[in-house]
Design a protein around this motif. Structure first.
Motif, PDB file in Angstrom:
ATOM      1  N   TYR A 289       0.829  -1.207   0.000  1.00  0.00           N
ATOM      2  CA  TYR A 289       0.000   0.000   0.000  1.00  0.00           C
ATOM      3  C   TYR A 289       0.867   1.262   0.000  1.00  0.00           C
ATOM      4  N   LEU A 290       1.877   1.314   0.876  1.00  0.00           N
ATOM      5  CA  LEU A 290       2.744   2.491   0.950  1.00  0.00           C
ATOM      6  C   LEU A 290       3.506   2.706  -0.350  1.00  0.00           C
ATOM      7  N   ALA A 301      -2.306   2.469   6.763  1.00  0.00           N
ATOM      8  CA  ALA A 301      -1.302   1.410   6.626  1.00  0.00           C
ATOM      9  C   ALA A 301      -1.195   0.600   7.910  1.00  0.00           C
ATOM     10  N   LEU A 302      -1.279   1.281   9.042  1.00  0.00           N
ATOM     11  CA  LEU A 302      -1.187   0.591  10.331  1.00  0.00           C
ATOM     12  C   LEU A 302      -2.378  -0.337  10.538  1.00  0.00           C
ATOM     13  N   ARG A 303      -3.563   0.092  10.079  1.00  0.00           N
ATOM     14  CA  ARG A 303      -4.747  -0.753  10.226  1.00  0.00           C
ATOM     15  C   ARG A 303      -4.629  -2.039   9.415  1.00  0.00           C
ATOM     16  N   LEU A 304      -3.861  -1.971   8.337  1.00  0.00           N
ATOM     17  CA  LEU A 304      -3.672  -3.161   7.510  1.00  0.00           C
ATOM     18  C   LEU A 304      -2.816  -4.223   8.191  1.00  0.00           C
ATOM     19  N   THR A 305      -2.152  -3.848   9.276  1.00  0.00           N
ATOM     20  CA  THR A 305      -1.225  -4.780   9.932  1.00  0.00           C
ATOM     21  C   THR A 305      -1.887  -5.602  11.031  1.00  0.00           C
ATOM     22  N   VAL A 306      -3.170  -5.356  11.296  1.00  0.00           N
ATOM     23  CA  VAL A 306      -3.843  -6.062  12.384  1.00  0.00           C
ATOM     24  C   VAL A 306      -3.869  -7.563  12.096  1.00  0.00           C
ATOM     25  N   ASP A 307      -3.300  -8.386  12.995  1.00  0.00           N
ATOM     26  CA  ASP A 307      -3.260  -9.836  12.790  1.00  0.00           C
ATOM     27  C   ASP A 307      -4.344 -10.523  13.629  1.00  0.00           C
TER      28      ASP A 307
END
Length: 354
Positions: A289-290, A301-307
């Motif tokens: 994305y970045l 972008a940080l929200r995309l990292t939620v595992d």
């Protein structure tokens, strides 16, 4: 070689500013700078505060300049290795006293002020035979001592010890009173800064101490080292260009996120968020994305990292909050705000079930 303690005195005109001063930044490699050019680069180093102190108290002997005798501008002179800011303050003050202030501020500084006797004629100094004799003291004073350089200045100093004097990380650590791992970290940061500035057009850390601070802390994150393909434990000769040529695209993206461009401001700007930045660079979807977004949003972008584990935690917290609200929400059933919030929750709940 130990540092001499013999105190000597001479006139202000006998000293020269050091073109190799680490605080001059990228200009330090230009040995053709004149004394006037160096002085102009130092103009914004809050020199007037020092000058005001000199007018009140004179030049303290315990702040004597540390010098070596070297050839500069075709003649032998006393080059100040330690104390360039003090010398520059004296030079600007002397110009103002003689009626040639560099600015209105300096003119006002000396207006109706009495100059201490012999301030410019008897400047205290200690002469050493070589720069190396000063560097141990200088390194401790500015990297581990009470008069710390800014992070980028420390890094440039350590880089010069490794590159110019062929010192190992361990030798530098012993010289300046630090840890080998810290020296390694500074050196790799130094070489990466040089690589970004020399191989990628338009990027510079000059006057960007905060951004260098972000970079320095980011290089502690394994995900960042992996993204840039940097071998953190390589010997100095193998990290002259820390980012391999095959990964220059990644380095270009990293520099853009860190320093910004004319079209896009930097997005990695806050040292306290380096954990978030590292987390983003660990996640392939967030990185993609970045790299492909014209105007990337850091929070998205940080929200995309939620595992999975984080999803479980967030859902558990949400369920707990709903149970807590149920204890008293019946008292506000006619509230439009409450009704609106419950409807939004119902929509999200249905999406979760789907």
């Amino acid at each position: 070689m130990s540092v001499s303690t013999e105190l000597q005195y001479t006139g202000l005109d006998n000293f020269c500013l050091d073109v190799k001063n680490p605080r001059l930044g990228r200009f330090q490699s230009n040995i053709n700078l004149s004394q006037g050019e160096i002085l102009d680069l130092m103009r914004n180093w809050v020199l007037d505060e020092l000058a005001g102190s000199y007018l009140e108290n004179g030049f303290w002997q315990h702040e004597a300049l540390l010098v070596v005798k070297e050839e500069l501008c075709g003649k032998q002179c006393l080059v100040v290795v330690e104390g360039n800011r003090r010398l520059a303050a004296l030079i600007y003050l002397c110009q103002a006293v003689n009626g040639n202030p560099v600015s209105k501020k300096w003119g006002l500084l000396v207006e109706n002020r009495e100059v201490p006797r012999e301030l410019f004629d008897r400047v205290p100094y200690i002469r050493l035979e070589t720069r190396e004799a000063i560097e141990t003291f200088q390194g401790f004073r500015h990297t581990a001592g009470i008069k710390n350089w800014y992070p980028l200045e420390k890094t440039r100093y350590i880089g010069r010890l490794v590159d110019d004097h062929n010192m190992t990380y361990k030798e530098v650590a012993m010289k300046i009173g630090s840890y080998t791992s810290t020296v390694r970290h500074h050196y790799i940061s130094y070489r990466l800064v040089l690589q970004i500035e020399s191989s990628l057009e338009g990027f510079s850390f000059e006057d960007s101490d905060n951004q260098f601070n972000v970079l320095y802390h980011l290089l502690r994150k394994p995900a960042v080292l992996k993204y840039l393909n940097i071998d953190f434990f390589a010997d100095p000769q193998n990290v002259q260009t820390p980012g391999p040529k095959a990964h220059l695209d990644a380095l270009a993206h990293f520099a853009q996120w860190l320093l910004g461009t004319r079209q896009q401001p930097p997005i990695f700007t806050e040292p306290w968020r380096v954990d978030d930045y590292g987390k983003i660079l660990k996640n392939p979807e967030a990185v993609l994305y970045l790299e492909n977004s014209k105007k990337p949003n850091l929070d998205y972008a940080l929200r995309l990292t939620v595992d999975e584990s984080e999803c479980v935690q967030l859902l558990s917290e949400a369920a707990a909050n709903v149970k807590l609200v149920m204890n008293g929400i019946h008292r506000y059933k006619d509230s439009p705000e409450i009704q609106r919030a419950v409807e939004e929750l119902a929509v999200d709940y249905k999406k979760l079930l789907d």
